[in-house]
Each structure stands twice: as structure tokens, then as C-alpha cells.
Motif scaffolding. Structure first.
Motif, PDB file in Angstrom:
ATOM      1  N   VAL A  50     -44.967 -24.125 -16.429  1.00  0.00           N
ATOM      2  CA  VAL A  50     -43.551 -23.789 -16.270  1.00  0.00           C
ATOM      3  C   VAL A  50     -42.714 -25.065 -16.126  1.00  0.00           C
ATOM      4  N   GLN A  51     -43.176 -25.955 -15.281  1.00  0.00           N
ATOM      5  CA  GLN A  51     -42.379 -27.158 -15.025  1.00  0.00           C
ATOM      6  C   GLN A  51     -42.363 -28.076 -16.241  1.00  0.00           C
ATOM      7  N   LEU A  54     -39.887 -26.586 -18.635  1.00  0.00           N
ATOM      8  CA  LEU A  54     -38.509 -26.830 -18.190  1.00  0.00           C
ATOM      9  C   LEU A  54     -38.056 -28.227 -18.593  1.00  0.00           C
ATOM     10  N   ILE A  55     -38.913 -29.206 -18.338  1.00  0.00           N
ATOM     11  CA  ILE A  55     -38.538 -30.587 -18.667  1.00  0.00           C
ATOM     12  C   ILE A  55     -38.397 -30.754 -20.182  1.00  0.00           C
ATOM     13  N   ILE A  77     -40.502 -23.459 -28.162  1.00  0.00           N
ATOM     14  CA  ILE A  77     -40.811 -24.538 -27.207  1.00  0.00           C
ATOM     15  C   ILE A  77     -41.831 -24.061 -26.183  1.00  0.00           C
ATOM     16  N   HIS A  80     -45.234 -23.819 -27.739  1.00  0.00           N
ATOM     17  CA  HIS A  80     -45.763 -25.160 -28.014  1.00  0.00           C
ATOM     18  C   HIS A  80     -46.258 -25.827 -26.731  1.00  0.00           C
ATOM     19  N   LYS A  81     -45.459 -25.762 -25.683  1.00  0.00           N
ATOM     20  CA  LYS A  81     -45.850 -26.437 -24.438  1.00  0.00           C
ATOM     21  C   LYS A  81     -47.050 -25.758 -23.792  1.00  0.00           C
ATOM     22  N   ASP A  84     -50.090 -26.726 -25.780  1.00  0.00           N
ATOM     23  CA  ASP A  84     -50.338 -28.135 -25.519  1.00  0.00           C
ATOM     24  C   ASP A  84     -50.997 -28.345 -24.155  1.00  0.00           C
ATOM     25  N   ILE A 118     -45.119 -30.686  -7.938  1.00  0.00           N
ATOM     26  CA  ILE A 118     -45.308 -31.818  -8.824  1.00  0.00           C
ATOM     27  C   ILE A 118     -44.883 -33.091  -8.096  1.00  0.00           C
ATOM     28  N   LEU A 122     -44.846 -37.866  -8.265  1.00  0.00           N
ATOM     29  CA  LEU A 122     -43.757 -38.804  -7.982  1.00  0.00           C
ATOM     30  C   LEU A 122     -44.235 -40.215  -7.640  1.00  0.00           C
ATOM     31  N   VAL A 165     -36.853 -38.480 -15.147  1.00  0.00           N
ATOM     32  CA  VAL A 165     -37.230 -37.213 -15.776  1.00  0.00           C
ATOM     33  C   VAL A 165     -38.125 -37.482 -16.987  1.00  0.00           C
ATOM     34  N   LEU A 168     -41.529 -38.504 -15.819  1.00  0.00           N
ATOM     35  CA  LEU A 168     -42.249 -37.335 -15.310  1.00  0.00           C
ATOM     36  C   LEU A 168     -42.853 -36.548 -16.477  1.00  0.00           C
ATOM     37  N   ARG A 173     -47.627 -35.021 -19.507  1.00  0.00           N
ATOM     38  CA  ARG A 173     -48.335 -34.978 -20.796  1.00  0.00           C
ATOM     39  C   ARG A 173     -49.623 -35.766 -20.747  1.00  0.00           C
ATOM     40  N   GLU A 175     -49.791 -39.104 -20.486  1.00  0.00           N
ATOM     41  CA  GLU A 175     -49.677 -40.321 -21.280  1.00  0.00           C
ATOM     42  C   GLU A 175     -49.711 -41.590 -20.458  1.00  0.00           C
TER      43      GLU A 175
ATOM     44  N   MET B   1     -42.197 -30.886  -4.884  1.00  0.00           N
ATOM     45  CA  MET B   1     -41.037 -30.450  -5.654  1.00  0.00           C
ATOM     46  C   MET B   1     -41.384 -29.175  -6.404  1.00  0.00           C
ATOM     47  N   ASN B   2     -40.729 -28.077  -6.095  1.00  0.00           N
ATOM     48  CA  ASN B   2     -40.993 -26.850  -6.834  1.00  0.00           C
ATOM     49  C   ASN B   2     -40.014 -26.725  -7.993  1.00  0.00           C
ATOM     50  N   ALA B   3     -40.159 -25.635  -8.733  1.00  0.00           N
ATOM     51  CA  ALA B   3     -39.366 -25.498  -9.962  1.00  0.00           C
ATOM     52  C   ALA B   3     -37.865 -25.504  -9.680  1.00  0.00           C
ATOM     53  N   LEU B   6     -36.844 -28.968  -9.173  1.00  0.00           N
ATOM     54  CA  LEU B   6     -36.861 -29.655 -10.462  1.00  0.00           C
ATOM     55  C   LEU B   6     -35.585 -29.343 -11.248  1.00  0.00           C
ATOM     56  N   LEU B  10     -32.804 -31.695 -13.074  1.00  0.00           N
ATOM     57  CA  LEU B  10     -32.471 -31.602 -14.491  1.00  0.00           C
ATOM     58  C   LEU B  10     -30.982 -31.329 -14.685  1.00  0.00           C
ATOM     59  N   ASP B  13     -28.977 -34.287 -14.355  1.00  0.00           N
ATOM     60  CA  ASP B  13     -29.191 -35.247 -15.437  1.00  0.00           C
ATOM     61  C   ASP B  13     -28.510 -34.785 -16.723  1.00  0.00           C
ATOM     62  N   PRO B  83     -37.459 -26.779 -33.027  1.00  0.00           N
ATOM     63  CA  PRO B  83     -38.341 -25.649 -32.725  1.00  0.00           C
ATOM     64  C   PRO B  83     -37.681 -24.334 -33.135  1.00  0.00           C
ATOM     65  N   ILE B 154     -42.789 -29.159 -33.850  1.00  0.00           N
ATOM     66  CA  ILE B 154     -43.960 -28.420 -33.372  1.00  0.00           C
ATOM     67  C   ILE B 154     -45.216 -29.047 -33.984  1.00  0.00           C
ATOM     68  N   ARG B 211     -45.191 -36.878 -30.863  1.00  0.00           N
ATOM     69  CA  ARG B 211     -45.603 -35.848 -29.910  1.00  0.00           C
ATOM     70  C   ARG B 211     -44.618 -35.832 -28.745  1.00  0.00           C
ATOM     71  N   TRP B 212     -44.455 -34.642 -28.143  1.00  0.00           N
ATOM     72  CA  TRP B 212     -43.489 -34.549 -27.049  1.00  0.00           C
ATOM     73  C   TRP B 212     -43.953 -33.534 -26.036  1.00  0.00           C
TER      74      TRP B 212
END
Lengths: 176, 212
Positions: A50-51, A54-55, A77, A80-81, A84, A118, A122, A165, A168, A173, A175, B1-3, B6, B10, B13, B83, B154, B211-212
């Protein structure tokens, strides 16, 4: 559920609409992530997916064309996530497209295990990014208050937040 | 940190809206093409008598096929990095350059006796074409891949390949202004091979960096 309206407002600079958009999306993402995890029978916390999603939606929001329907974009999306994330954890994944058909009609789920942390990621961030993210996300300060707290300019706070962000996302991922 | 926390990060940002993805890609394409043209004029340059050669249908065909490839690959590229966006007719539009080449080749085979086919196909500067087209395409491919990281393909390998097709088509278009081999058989063989090479490189790099 007027996700497209919220997102359009967000794109024209309405921060509150954007927050509303992400919040409306959250139960939908949860429902899907749990179904995906259950389908592959994985011992994975759906909240991680989920997180991550979201990102991803946040960082890639300019790939949505605002004259197009938003649902197919979100659906692609999320799928895909999820694929992944599951694959990275060593699961062979096949998630049928039908699983995503009613994605946006899912009933909101109670966030029972939603307090997945998560925060453990950090410490891997550079200090400045970590401080700024913690201040805004966890302590709930505004950009302005955060700037005063750390004696930074608001611009510098925004840059650190944005980089944080992105870092994160890279960490999630796998990486870094 | 929960959703929820988060989401707070976001939502905070939201920098002033970044320029649109399509515009960034168009800019990258322009920068790449300008670099390729600079390279072209600094090295091989246009063929002597290009202005009169341009009346030969075979020469026109070289420009027409590469240009149609650029348009089709460009349209497809803008879809593959979003996507949920269908490919529409763009994937089918890729058949247009192939069709043009096939038509040209058929006409050429009818215009020349069988003994000359081999010579027409091999031309005079085949290895040169294989080197020049990828070199002219390289700055375009690099510029494209750089901005495509803002996209969300994708299938990153596919997006890289389509970027390679686009860059290869544009590089071949520029090379066509120099190329003294005008036979559609040459076009069919060596241009295609050169562009395929750029496509392969694009796919391999794309798989890694998109890739993302």
C-alpha cells in the motif's frame, strides 16, 4: 467517489484536494493489496505494498492526462506495484486483470494492521531528509513550522522533502 | 510512520506543477536532434547534389519511411510511458514504414534484372550506414531516455525499445541526407539493421533505468 475531480484540483495547486485524493484512495489500495497477497499466499504485509503504491502514484502523478479517466491509470499502477513488490520478495506472480476490474468499487476496509511502520526505513535516509519527513509526516508540522524548527528556508524544506520521498521509494524498491 | 502519516508527507510535497511530460519529451527530442544535426554537419554532411537527388522517388522513399517511423514510434512512446493508456492505433501505425519499404522493394525488383539485385542490395557503403545511423541516433536516444525516467512504463524494456525505434528513425532520416545508396533494397536491409541495433540498445538500457 470523484477521484478525478480531486486530482484535477490537486494538479492546479490545491494541496487539500490532493490530501483528500490520497485518503480516498487508501482503503481502495488496502483492499487490493490484501487480495493480491492472499492470492499468492504470501507471508507479506499488505501495508508495505500500500505504501509503495501511494508513493508511486505520488511520484508519477504527471503521467495521468487530466482529460482522461483516472481509474485505468490507478488500476495499472496498483497492479504494477503489487506484482513488482511480490516478485521482489521471491513470489511467482500472476494477478488476473479481473482482480482489478472493481478496484475502485471496493468497500473501505478497517485498517486493522495499518500501523505497519516504514519508519524503520527512515534511518537509511540522509539526515536532513529524515528530519524533514519525520517533522511533517509524524509530528504533523507544516512546511513553514518545519523550516523554523530546523532553521532552513521553506524552499530547502521542500527540496529535502521531495528528495526524501524519492529516496524512500528507492529504498522500498530495494535499490539502496 | 503509517499510511496516514505518509500521506501527510506526500500531500506536503507538491512543488509547483512540473512541466508536462509530453513537453519534456518534445524538448528532449529537439535537443537530441540538434546534437545529431551538429554531429552530421561537422562530419559527413549532406551528399553533393542533394537538391537534385531529392527528385528521385527512391530518395524520397528514404525520407518518407524514416519520417513515418518517427511519427509512429513517437505516438507509441507517449502511450507506453503512461500506465493504463491503451496503445491505440500507434502500434499498427508502425506497419506503415514497413509497408512503404516493401512497396519500394517490389518496384525495385521489377525495375532491375535479377543479376543486379545483389549489387543494389549491398550498395556501396553498407558498413558505413551501420555505423553512422547508430552514431547519429545516440544523442537522441540518450536525451529521450533521460527524460523518460519521469514516465511510468509498465514495461520498461518495451518503452526503451520504442525510444530506440524513434531515435533510430530520426538518425536514419538525417543519414539519408548523406547516403548515396538509394535502392529500396539497401533501405530495407541496412537501414532496418541499423535501426534494429538502436532499438536493441534502447531496450537494454530502458530495462535498467526506466524501472520505477
Amino acid at each position: 467517489m470523484e477521484l478525478a475531480l480531486l486530482m484535477r484540483a490537486a494538479n492546479s495547486g490545491d494541496g487539500a484536494a490532493y490530501e483528500g485524493f490520497l485518503k480516498a484512495l487508501l482503503p481502495v489500495l488496502r483492499g487490493f493489496a490484501r487480495r493480491a497477497v492472499a492470492r499468492v499466499g504470501a507471508n507479506i504485509d499488505a501495508e508495505d505494498i500500500v505504501q509503495e503504491t501511494l508513493i508511486a502514484i505520488h511520484l508519477k502523478r504527471q503521467t495521468w492526462i487530466d482529460t482522461q479517466p483516472i481509474e485505468p491509470w490507478i488500476r495499472a499502477i496498483v497492479r504494477h506495484k503489487a506484482i513488482d513488490a511480490l516478485r521482489r520478495r521471491g513470489h511467482r506472480v500472476h494477478l488476473p486483470v479481473e482482480d482489478f476490474e472493481n478496484l475502485l468499487a471496493t468497500e473501505p476496509l478497517t485498517p486493522d494492521d495499518a500501523h505497519r511502520d516504514i519508519e524503520r526505513h527512515l534511518p537509511h535516509l540522509p539526515e536532513r531528509q529524515r528530519d524533514v519527513i519525520r517533522s511533517i509526516a509524524i509530528e504533523g508540522r507544516s512546511i513553514g513550522d518545519t523550516a523554523r524548527q530546523f532553521a532552513m528556508t521553506e524552499g530547502a524544506v521542500r527540496v529535502a522533502l521531495h528528495r526524501g520521498v524519492a529516496s524512500l521509494a528507492a529504498i522500498l524498491r530495494g535499490e539502496t | 510512520m503509517n499510511a496516514d502519516e505518509l500521506i501527510r508527507a506526500l500531500a506536503a510535497d507538491t512543488p509547483p506543477q512540473a512541466s508536462s511530460l509530453n513537453r519534456s519529451i518534445a524538448q528532449a527530442m529537439m535537443i537530441g536532434v540538434v546534437c545529431a544535426l551538429a554531429l552530421f554537419f561537422a562530419t559527413i554532411g549532406p551528399r553533393p547534389g542533394l537538391a537534385s537527388a531529392i527528385h528521385d522517388p527512391r530518395v524520397i522513399l528514404k525520407f518518407l519511411t524514416t519520417l513515418s517511423l518517427v511519427i509512429a514510434a513517437g505516438g507509441l512512446l507517449l502511450r507506453t510511458i503512461r500506465p493504463g493508456a491503451g496503445r491505440g492505433w500507434w502500434a499498427i501505425a508502425l506497419l506503415l514504414p514497413a509497408l512503404l519499404i516493401a512497396l519500394g522493394a517490389i518496384v525495385e525488383l521489377n525495375a532491375f534484372p535479377r543479376e543486379m539485385w545483389g549489387a543494389r542490395l549491398v550498395g556501396r557503403f553498407a558498413p558505413f550506414c551501420l555505423v553512422c545511423v547508430p552514431l547519429l541516433s545516440a544523442p537522441i536516444l540518450a536525451a529521450l531516455l533521460f527524460v523518460l525516467r519521469q514516465g511510468a512504463p509498465i514495461r520498461p524494456g518495451l518503452a526503451g525499445a520504442v525510444a530506440g525505434l524513434l531515435a533510430g528513425g530520426a538518425g536514419a532520416f538525417i543519414y539519408a541526407a548523406h547516403c548515396p545508396d538509394d535502392s529500396p533494397l539497401f533501405l530495407m536491409t541496412w537501414y532496418s539493421l541499423s535501426i534494429a541495433l538502436v532499438t536493441l540498445v534502447g531496450s537494454l538500457i530502458g530495462r535498467r533505468i526506466l524501472r520505477w
